[in-house]
Design a protein around this motif. Structure first.
Motif, PDB file in Angstrom:
ATOM      1  N   LYS A 188       0.832  -1.211   0.000  1.00  0.00           N
ATOM      2  CA  LYS A 188       0.000   0.000   0.000  1.00  0.00           C
ATOM      3  C   LYS A 188       0.861   1.254   0.000  1.00  0.00           C
ATOM      4  O   LYS A 188       0.589   2.208  -0.746  1.00  0.00           O
ATOM      5  CB  LYS A 188      -0.930  -0.013   1.206  1.00  0.00           C
ATOM      6  CG  LYS A 188      -1.711   1.278   1.411  1.00  0.00           C
ATOM      7  CD  LYS A 188      -2.558   1.631   0.196  1.00  0.00           C
ATOM      8  CE  LYS A 188      -3.766   0.746   0.088  1.00  0.00           C
ATOM      9  NZ  LYS A 188      -4.660   1.184  -0.995  1.00  0.00           N
ATOM     10  N   PHE A 189       1.884   1.281   0.837  1.00  0.00           N
ATOM     11  CA  PHE A 189       2.738   2.469   0.902  1.00  0.00           C
ATOM     12  C   PHE A 189       3.416   2.720  -0.441  1.00  0.00           C
ATOM     13  O   PHE A 189       3.410   3.851  -0.950  1.00  0.00           O
ATOM     14  CB  PHE A 189       3.792   2.312   1.993  1.00  0.00           C
ATOM     15  CG  PHE A 189       4.759   3.455   2.060  1.00  0.00           C
ATOM     16  CD1 PHE A 189       4.447   4.614   2.741  1.00  0.00           C
ATOM     17  CD2 PHE A 189       5.984   3.383   1.401  1.00  0.00           C
ATOM     18  CE1 PHE A 189       5.337   5.679   2.774  1.00  0.00           C
ATOM     19  CE2 PHE A 189       6.875   4.437   1.436  1.00  0.00           C
ATOM     20  CZ  PHE A 189       6.555   5.591   2.124  1.00  0.00           C
ATOM     21  N   GLY A 247       1.970   6.611  -6.963  1.00  0.00           N
ATOM     22  CA  GLY A 247       0.900   7.441  -7.507  1.00  0.00           C
ATOM     23  C   GLY A 247       1.109   8.910  -7.223  1.00  0.00           C
ATOM     24  O   GLY A 247       0.842   9.768  -8.075  1.00  0.00           O
ATOM     25  N   GLY A 248       1.599   9.230  -6.012  1.00  0.00           N
ATOM     26  CA  GLY A 248       1.881  10.624  -5.690  1.00  0.00           C
ATOM     27  C   GLY A 248       2.971  11.211  -6.563  1.00  0.00           C
ATOM     28  O   GLY A 248       2.865  12.356  -7.030  1.00  0.00           O
ATOM     29  N   LEU A 275       3.434  15.168  -7.159  1.00  0.00           N
ATOM     30  CA  LEU A 275       3.552  15.626  -5.788  1.00  0.00           C
ATOM     31  C   LEU A 275       5.017  15.582  -5.385  1.00  0.00           C
ATOM     32  O   LEU A 275       5.804  14.812  -5.939  1.00  0.00           O
ATOM     33  CB  LEU A 275       2.717  14.743  -4.858  1.00  0.00           C
ATOM     34  CG  LEU A 275       1.200  14.742  -5.063  1.00  0.00           C
ATOM     35  CD1 LEU A 275       0.533  13.805  -4.059  1.00  0.00           C
ATOM     36  CD2 LEU A 275       0.620  16.136  -4.960  1.00  0.00           C
ATOM     37  N   SER A 276       5.384  16.375  -4.394  1.00  0.00           N
ATOM     38  CA  SER A 276       6.765  16.380  -3.924  1.00  0.00           C
ATOM     39  C   SER A 276       7.073  15.081  -3.176  1.00  0.00           C
ATOM     40  O   SER A 276       6.180  14.286  -2.860  1.00  0.00           O
ATOM     41  CB  SER A 276       7.004  17.577  -3.010  1.00  0.00           C
ATOM     42  OG  SER A 276       6.265  17.437  -1.811  1.00  0.00           O
ATOM     43  N   MET A 277       8.343  14.888  -2.871  1.00  0.00           N
ATOM     44  CA  MET A 277       8.750  13.684  -2.147  1.00  0.00           C
ATOM     45  C   MET A 277       8.073  13.619  -0.783  1.00  0.00           C
ATOM     46  O   MET A 277       7.579  12.559  -0.365  1.00  0.00           O
ATOM     47  CB  MET A 277      10.269  13.665  -1.991  1.00  0.00           C
ATOM     48  CG  MET A 277      10.825  12.385  -1.394  1.00  0.00           C
ATOM     49  SD  MET A 277      10.722  10.990  -2.535  1.00  0.00           S
ATOM     50  CE  MET A 277      11.984  11.486  -3.747  1.00  0.00           C
ATOM     51  N   ALA A 278       8.042  14.750  -0.064  1.00  0.00           N
ATOM     52  CA  ALA A 278       7.423  14.777   1.258  1.00  0.00           C
ATOM     53  C   ALA A 278       5.922  14.548   1.168  1.00  0.00           C
ATOM     54  O   ALA A 278       5.333  13.842   2.012  1.00  0.00           O
ATOM     55  CB  ALA A 278       7.707  16.121   1.941  1.00  0.00           C
ATOM     56  N   SER A 334       4.310  12.881  -1.251  1.00  0.00           N
ATOM     57  CA  SER A 334       4.107  11.477  -1.619  1.00  0.00           C
ATOM     58  C   SER A 334       4.324  10.561  -0.422  1.00  0.00           C
ATOM     59  O   SER A 334       3.621   9.559  -0.253  1.00  0.00           O
ATOM     60  CB  SER A 334       5.060  11.092  -2.756  1.00  0.00           C
ATOM     61  OG  SER A 334       4.835  11.884  -3.901  1.00  0.00           O
ATOM     62  N   LEU A 335       5.282  10.920   0.428  1.00  0.00           N
ATOM     63  CA  LEU A 335       5.528  10.143   1.640  1.00  0.00           C
ATOM     64  C   LEU A 335       4.310  10.193   2.568  1.00  0.00           C
ATOM     65  O   LEU A 335       3.896   9.171   3.133  1.00  0.00           O
ATOM     66  CB  LEU A 335       6.760  10.690   2.360  1.00  0.00           C
ATOM     67  CG  LEU A 335       7.187   9.983   3.646  1.00  0.00           C
ATOM     68  CD1 LEU A 335       7.642   8.563   3.348  1.00  0.00           C
ATOM     69  CD2 LEU A 335       8.302  10.762   4.338  1.00  0.00           C
TER      70      LEU A 335
END
Length: 396
Positions: A245-246, A252-253, A258-261, A263-264
């Motif tokens: 899931k993660f 997808g992020g 989306l930025s790395m943060a 997406s995290l």
């Protein structure tokens, strides 16, 4: 389930939902293909068991996700809307996948049954969101305006839910899909007042939900975890579910830029399971697709991932600063939400044919039209010029 939110955030939610479901579903399906035959109902059921495992490992719990995001005061933030919108889409997609899985009878691929399930599900969804939407809106409005009983609208909502559940059951799809779609249509009704919403939620939370989860708990047998083979398999379920899931939501992020943060944070948020997985496991157990051992493993996995998600999401969201554009949008929304007009649920205006009366009616119509709320206009006689203003107003 707010479909307007899904339509508003668009591409990012679709990307997170697509990879966020596909990757863990594939992981769960492959896990079902390699687990020992001793925990399967029968060797012939491996296919449908694998499908249910894929579903259970891939669908996030919208209620858990939305509750944590709201408590973090992120519900109106850009990323918070993407997270909640993605969870809504996953929840909806999950019931469609369940209906497909239930089209596989006896653990084998029955093309005719599967085709009938797909066609029936498609026709039901199309009819619900085209013909059913205005029909449900009209029914709630008619009951609200016609009956004096305090709980007439709540009763009508429950009747709609039972009717749509019966329809999906009749076409060979589980009743929960019909009930879920009924909830979506009822939630979008423009005249669903906060009082009615609270009454319905209170009935569900205080009565129906405890019964369901109590019965689900009675079906789980945690003593199986004393067997180290089954305990190890349960840990494997949790690890595959969390990593799948993660990674899926994170990919997808990134695909939606989306930025790395960010997406995290999306990856941490979408890892929460809960009521949806328990419902999936209950259906699987009732249909013979899952054994009690696998059912207990899925319930344990749902509980562990639900407990692990809030602290992980809090850590991830705390690393996200607010941009100027987002801050300006939130300030405007807060101003609009706290304004007097935002608390209206129904408009009643008394106006005559004078210029002032026409102008007031147009303003009221604009407010009601923007929010989709009902409006009642009482037309007054135009005051006679010969009367004093106060007497004319009283006579009118």
């Amino acid at each position: 389930t707010d479909l307007r939110l899904v339509r508003r955030i668009g591409k990012a939610a679709f990307a997170v939902t697509g990879t966020g479901v596909l990757v863990p579903f594939a992981c769960g399906f492959l896990l079902g293909q390699v687990i020992p035959a001793s925990v399967l109902p029968t060797p012939e059921h491996r296919l449908i068991t694998s499908l249910f495992l894929g579903i259970a490992l891939s669908i996030s719990s919208i209620k858990i996700v939305a509750m944590v995001v709201r408590e973090m005061n992120f519900l109106r933030r850009n990323l918070g809307q993407i997270i909640v919108g993605s969870a809504i889409m996953e929840d909806t997609l999950g019931w469609v996948i369940i209906s497909i899985a239930l089209g596989l009878s006896g653990g084998t691929l029955d093309v005719g049954s599967l085709a009938g399930t797909l066609i029936g599900t498609f026709l039901f969804l199309v009819a619900s969101y085209t013909l059913g939407r205005p029909l449900v809106f009209w029914l709630i409005r008619w009951v609200n305006d016609t009956f004096v009983s305090e709980y007439a609208v709540v009763t009508a909502i429950l009747v709609v839910m039972c009717a749509m559940a019966a329809i999906t059951e009749a076409i060979g799809v589980n009743a929960v899909l019909g009930a879920f779609v009924a909830g979506v249509l009822v939630g979008e009704s423009p005249i669903l007042s906060q009082q009615i919403d609270d009454e319905l939620r209170g009935f569900i939370t205080a009565f129906l939900a405890p019964i369901f989860f109590g019965l689900s708990g009675l079906s789980a047998d945690l003593t199986i975890l004393r067997n180290w083979h089954l305990a190890l398999l349960t840990l494997c379920f949790i690890a595959v579910a969390s990593v799948g899931k993660f990674s899926g939501a994170f990919i997808g992020g990134r695909l939606s830029r989306l930025s790395m943060a960010e997406s995290l944070a999306v990856g941490c948020a979408m890892n929460a399971r809960g009521s949806t997985e328990v419902i999936v496991a209950t259906i699987g157990l009732a249909t013979g697709a899952l054994t009690q051992d696998i059912y207990t493993m899925i319930v344990t996995m749902a509980v562990v991932t639900t407990l692990a998600m809030p602290p992980a999401l809090r850590w991830a969201l705390s690393r996200l600063p607010m941009g100027d554009e987002e801050r300006e949008r939130l300030e405007k929304e807060n101003l609009s939400r706290t304004a007097f007009v935002s608390r209206f649920e129904r408009l009643l205006i008394a106006a005559d044919q004078s210029d002032s009366g026409r102008f007031a009616s147009r303003i009221a119509g604009f407010i009601a039209g923007q929010r989709g709320m009902p409006i009642t206009v009482l037309e007054l006689d135009t005051p006679r010029a010969s009367l004093p203003v106060k007497e004319a107003a009283i006579e009118g």
